[in-house]
Every structure is written in C-alpha cells, then in structure tokens.
Scaffold this motif. Structure first.
Motif, PDB file in Angstrom:
ATOM      1  N   MET A   1      34.146  50.866 -30.820  1.00 39.17           N
ATOM      2  CA  MET A   1      34.068  52.325 -30.660  1.00 39.17           C
ATOM      3  C   MET A   1      32.701  52.828 -31.129  1.00 39.17           C
ATOM      4  N   ARG A   2      32.064  53.677 -30.345  1.00 42.68           N
ATOM      5  CA  ARG A   2      30.794  54.279 -30.759  1.00 42.68           C
ATOM      6  C   ARG A   2      30.964  55.797 -30.808  1.00 42.68           C
ATOM      7  N   VAL A   3      30.671  56.355 -31.965  1.00 45.29           N
ATOM      8  CA  VAL A   3      30.915  57.783 -32.174  1.00 45.29           C
ATOM      9  C   VAL A   3      29.625  58.473 -32.606  1.00 45.29           C
ATOM     10  N   LEU A   4      29.372  59.627 -31.992  1.00 47.41           N
ATOM     11  CA  LEU A   4      28.245  60.461 -32.403  1.00 47.41           C
ATOM     12  C   LEU A   4      28.724  61.396 -33.507  1.00 47.41           C
ATOM     13  N   GLY A   5      27.944  61.491 -34.578  1.00 45.55           N
ATOM     14  CA  GLY A   5      28.275  62.432 -35.649  1.00 45.55           C
ATOM     15  C   GLY A   5      27.191  63.488 -35.757  1.00 45.55           C
ATOM     16  N   ILE A   6      27.606  64.739 -35.910  1.00 45.12           N
ATOM     17  CA  ILE A   6      26.648  65.846 -36.030  1.00 45.12           C
ATOM     18  C   ILE A   6      26.911  66.573 -37.347  1.00 45.12           C
ATOM     19  N   GLU A   7      25.858  66.789 -38.128  1.00 48.17           N
ATOM     20  CA  GLU A   7      25.983  67.414 -39.450  1.00 48.17           C
ATOM     21  C   GLU A   7      24.979  68.563 -39.566  1.00 48.17           C
ATOM     22  N   THR A   8      25.502  69.782 -39.786  1.00 50.83           N
ATOM     23  CA  THR A   8      24.616  70.943 -39.979  1.00 50.83           C
ATOM     24  C   THR A   8      25.173  71.866 -41.064  1.00 50.83           C
ATOM     25  N   SER A   9      25.859  71.302 -42.074  1.00 46.80           N
ATOM     26  CA  SER A   9      26.568  72.191 -42.994  1.00 46.80           C
ATOM     27  C   SER A   9      25.664  72.915 -43.977  1.00 46.80           C
ATOM     28  N   CYS A  10      24.472  72.335 -44.236  1.00 47.51           N
ATOM     29  CA  CYS A  10      23.600  72.967 -45.229  1.00 47.51           C
ATOM     30  C   CYS A  10      22.154  72.977 -44.734  1.00 47.51           C
ATOM     31  N   ASP A  11      21.290  72.165 -45.335  1.00 45.33           N
ATOM     32  CA  ASP A  11      19.875  72.257 -44.966  1.00 45.33           C
ATOM     33  C   ASP A  11      19.322  70.975 -44.339  1.00 45.33           C
ATOM     34  N   GLU A  12      20.214  70.140 -43.770  1.00 45.63           N
ATOM     35  CA  GLU A  12      19.739  69.027 -42.956  1.00 45.63           C
ATOM     36  C   GLU A  12      20.381  69.134 -41.581  1.00 45.63           C
ATOM     37  N   THR A  13      19.547  69.012 -40.534  1.00 44.27           N
ATOM     38  CA  THR A  13      20.105  68.849 -39.193  1.00 44.27           C
ATOM     39  C   THR A  13      20.144  67.352 -38.958  1.00 44.27           C
ATOM     40  N   ALA A  14      21.350  66.801 -38.796  1.00 44.52           N
ATOM     41  CA  ALA A  14      21.453  65.347 -38.716  1.00 44.52           C
ATOM     42  C   ALA A  14      22.412  64.923 -37.617  1.00 44.52           C
ATOM     43  N   ALA A  15      22.080  63.782 -36.998  1.00 40.97           N
ATOM     44  CA  ALA A  15      22.958  63.202 -35.979  1.00 40.97           C
ATOM     45  C   ALA A  15      22.813  61.690 -36.046  1.00 40.97           C
ATOM     46  N   ALA A  16      23.908  60.980 -35.746  1.00 38.02           N
ATOM     47  CA  ALA A  16      23.897  59.527 -35.842  1.00 38.02           C
ATOM     48  C   ALA A  16      24.947  58.955 -34.912  1.00 38.02           C
ATOM     49  N   VAL A  17      24.733  57.699 -34.521  1.00 38.38           N
ATOM     50  CA  VAL A  17      25.746  56.974 -33.753  1.00 38.38           C
ATOM     51  C   VAL A  17      26.197  55.798 -34.610  1.00 38.38           C
ATOM     52  N   VAL A  18      27.513  55.707 -34.825  1.00 41.66           N
ATOM     53  CA  VAL A  18      28.080  54.722 -35.741  1.00 41.66           C
ATOM     54  C   VAL A  18      29.336  54.119 -35.094  1.00 41.66           C
ATOM     55  N   THR A  19      29.598  52.853 -35.390  1.00 40.79           N
ATOM     56  CA  THR A  19      30.828  52.223 -34.889  1.00 40.79           C
ATOM     57  C   THR A  19      31.973  52.445 -35.875  1.00 40.79           C
TER      58      THR A  19
END
Ligand code: KG4
Ligand code: ZN
Length: 354
Positions: free
Chosen positions: A1-19
C-alpha cells in the motif's frame, strides 16, 4: 500500500509517500520558520496563507520524489486535528480535491497519533524492524504545541491513553519564550540547546526553580520557570557570554529533569519497559542524554526516532493514515478541521497543584 500524507496543522507544509510497513518513499517538509521569526511565534493567518501557496507544489514534489502519480496511490491521509483551523483547512481541501479527482479513499489523521507512531517510520539507514518498539510503550511527546505522556497499546485512537500533560505551556513553547526573553530569536530550542552545552547549570541555579512540585503527579507546568527567567532578566538585564550559557543550562536542565522524571515514573507506574520520544524537543541533546541514562539505570528500552521523524512531517501522517486504511477505515468529503485532539484528555488546563 502506498499512501500520500499531507500535514499543514501548524508552520510546516509537508507531504510524503509512505507504505503501510512504514517505508518512507518521499518526505518533503517546507518550513515557515523564517516567515514567523520576526513575530517570535507562529501567526495563524500568516501560516494559513503560506500553506495555500505551498501545498500543491509540496504535494507534487512528494509524488515526484517517490516516483508515483496520484493514480498509483492507495489512499490519501491528511492531518484533520489538532491545529490551527485555517492552516488545517488548507491541507484538508487539498487532500479532498486530490482524493475526489483521483478517486482515492481519504482518511483524516490526528496529528498527535502521527507523532506517537513516527517511531515506526523507516528512512534510509533507519532501524531494522526488530529494533522498533513492541506495544505497549510509554511515549513522551514534547513539541512547540504539545507536551504529554501517553500509554500506547496500539495504533488505534482507542488504544492510546494520555497519562499526564502540561497544564499550561508546552515544553517547546517554554524554550521559545525563554529564548525570546534572552534575545536569542525563534525558534528557541536549538539555540538554547547549543548554548547550554557550554553552560554550568549550578552557576545559574538561583534564577530557575524546579519545574515539578508534586512528586507523584504526571502533569507538567512550564509557565513558572518562564516567569522566573523573565523576573531574572527584568532585575539583572539580559546575561551575556558565560552567564547566558549558564542560564540556558539551568533552564534546560530544569525542563529536561521534569520531562525525564515524569516519563520514567509513568513507565514504572504502568509496568511498561519501553519508552519512546517524539516531537521537536526530542532533538534536545540534554533530554536525549538524561533520558538515555535514566532508562538505562532502570532497565527501560529507549527508542528515539531520527530528528526528521520527531519534528512535524507528512510521513508520520501518511503512516498513521495507512494503518487506518488497512483497518478498513475511511472518511468522507465532509471531513472538517478540529482544533482539539481526538485523544481523551485527563489533564485540566490552568492552575492548581501538580
Ligand atoms: O514538533 P515541532 O517541529 O513542531 C510543533 O511544535 O509541532 O517542534 C518545534 C519545537 C519548537 O518549540 C522548538 O523550539 C523545539 O521544538 N525544539 C527544541 C530543539 N529543537 C527544536 N527544543 C529544545 N531543544 C532542541 N534542540
Ligand atoms: Zn507536531
């Protein structure tokens, strides 16, 4: 399984693909620190606007570095809580748009759950699977926004219990506020950490009270120590040179002592032999050294994720989301931001004995 994660809760704009096994295929973090530095802290409206500018390029970059397109994904995970409402909204809307357009399942992730599971991420050269902790473990999460001790029996929300938390400032917030008082800029943790390394805590002990009052309590309070440093600076002016280093060492030592003692106490009270660190403050060298020594003395196994897994990142969100997807869970496009965590809280905010 490959999942994209998006994080914008505070002061980092972040995205990653993780199994779902925790392998990090890409991890892109765009920090807003320079944007907020002039204000000495995160300005919510500034954060939300910058996330809106950055989120699509950051997601594109994460997909490109992982060598996948949206069509290759098995799902999209996004931080839905806790955090700044306007900031969360940006990530949520991006995730929903992509999930809808690509026809992929969407799952919301509690940011704190992401931090608590980040120890399972496998980056290049990261620990082998048998060096990851088994459940249950006790986790200290100490960041700029949160400071709490949890018992983690499994990855699901219902298997995570808060044992004690801060009643006022987070540990990282205390570092940031004290650094501001001392004219050291933002964020304060790394610079205080550096200066403390050559400071003598005993030389400045009278300026800094101990952080913990009640011995058996698992709750923290960091506002008193911040006020003590403020009074010290008001009376004597900002210290310089060695005196500055000594004050940083005394402050850091008091914060670290409280974090270490209460985490170890929690592990013993729960009868658990594994301790996990998370959050940006886990980068602190004083905390790492004292926690390692305290755990070794009591026969506790200590698991400290690499720095990139401790600070805010999209990989921990993707991983926590992958586990939700693997458990058959889904959210709908009605998913909305919440400023509070979904984890039940046992600690009352505000005054009182602790
Ligand atoms: O987890 P994080 O990146 O963001 C959130 O707050 O969620 O944590 C950032 C916090 C800041 O307060 C920063 O001052 C603190 O972590 N920090 C440190 C160190 N590096 C970062 N605090 C103490 N020592 C450090 N070396
Ligand atoms: Zn965080």
């Amino acid at each position: 399984m490959r999942v994209l994660g998006i994080e914008t809760s505070c002061d980092e704009t972040a995205a990653a693909v993780v199994t779902e096994g925790g392998d990090v295929l890409s991890d892109v973090v765009r920090s807003q620190v320079a944007l907020h530095a002039p204000y000495g802290g995160v300005v919510p409206e500034v954060a939300a606007r910058d996330h809106a500018r950055a989120v699509v390029p950051v997601v594109r970059e994460a997909l490109a570095r992982a060598g996948v397109t949206a069509a290759d994904l098995d799902g999209i995970a996004v931080t839905s809580r806790p955090g700044l409402a306007g900031a969360l909204l940006v990530g949520l809307q991006a995730a929903k748009g992509l999930a809808w357009a690509a026809g992929k399942p969407l799952v919301g992730v509690d940011h704190l759950v992401g931090h608590l599971l980040a120890v399972f991420l496998r980056r290049d050269g990261a620990p082998a699977p048998d060096e990851r902790p088994a459940f249950p473990y006790v986790a200290l999460l100490a960041s700029g926004g949160h400071t709490a001790i949890y018992r983690v029996d499994g990855p699901a929300l219902g298997a995570i219990r808060e044992l004690g938390a801060t009643r006022d400032d987070a540990a990282g917030e205390a570092f940031d506020k004290v650094a501001k008082l001392l004219g050291l800029g933002y964020p304060g943790g790394p610079v205080v950490d550096r200066l403390a390394a050559t400071g003598d805590a005993a030389a400045a002990a009278e300026a800094v009270p101990a952080v913990m009052a009640r011995k058996e309590s698992l709750e923290f309070s960091f506002s008193g120590i911040k006020s003590a440093v403020a009074r010290h600076v008001a009376k004597r002016g900002r210290p310089e040179g060695q005196a500055l280093n000594d004050l940083c060492a005394a402050f850091q030592g008091a914060v670290v002592d409280a974090l270490v003692q209460k985490t170890v106490r929690a592990a013993r009270a729960e009868g658990i032999e594994r301790v996990v660190l998370g959050g940006g403050v886990a980068a602190n060298r004083g905390l790492r050294a004292k926690m390692a020594a305290a755990c070794a003395r009591r026969g506790l196994g200590l698991f400290v994720p690499p720095f990139a897994s401790c600070t805010d990142n999209g990989a921990m969100i993707a991983y926590a989301g992958a586990l939700r997807l693997a458990a058959g869970e889904r959210d709908t496009l009605d998913l909305a931001p919440e400023t509070r965590t979904a984890l039940p809280r046992v600690t009352r905010k505000g005054g009182g004995v602790r």
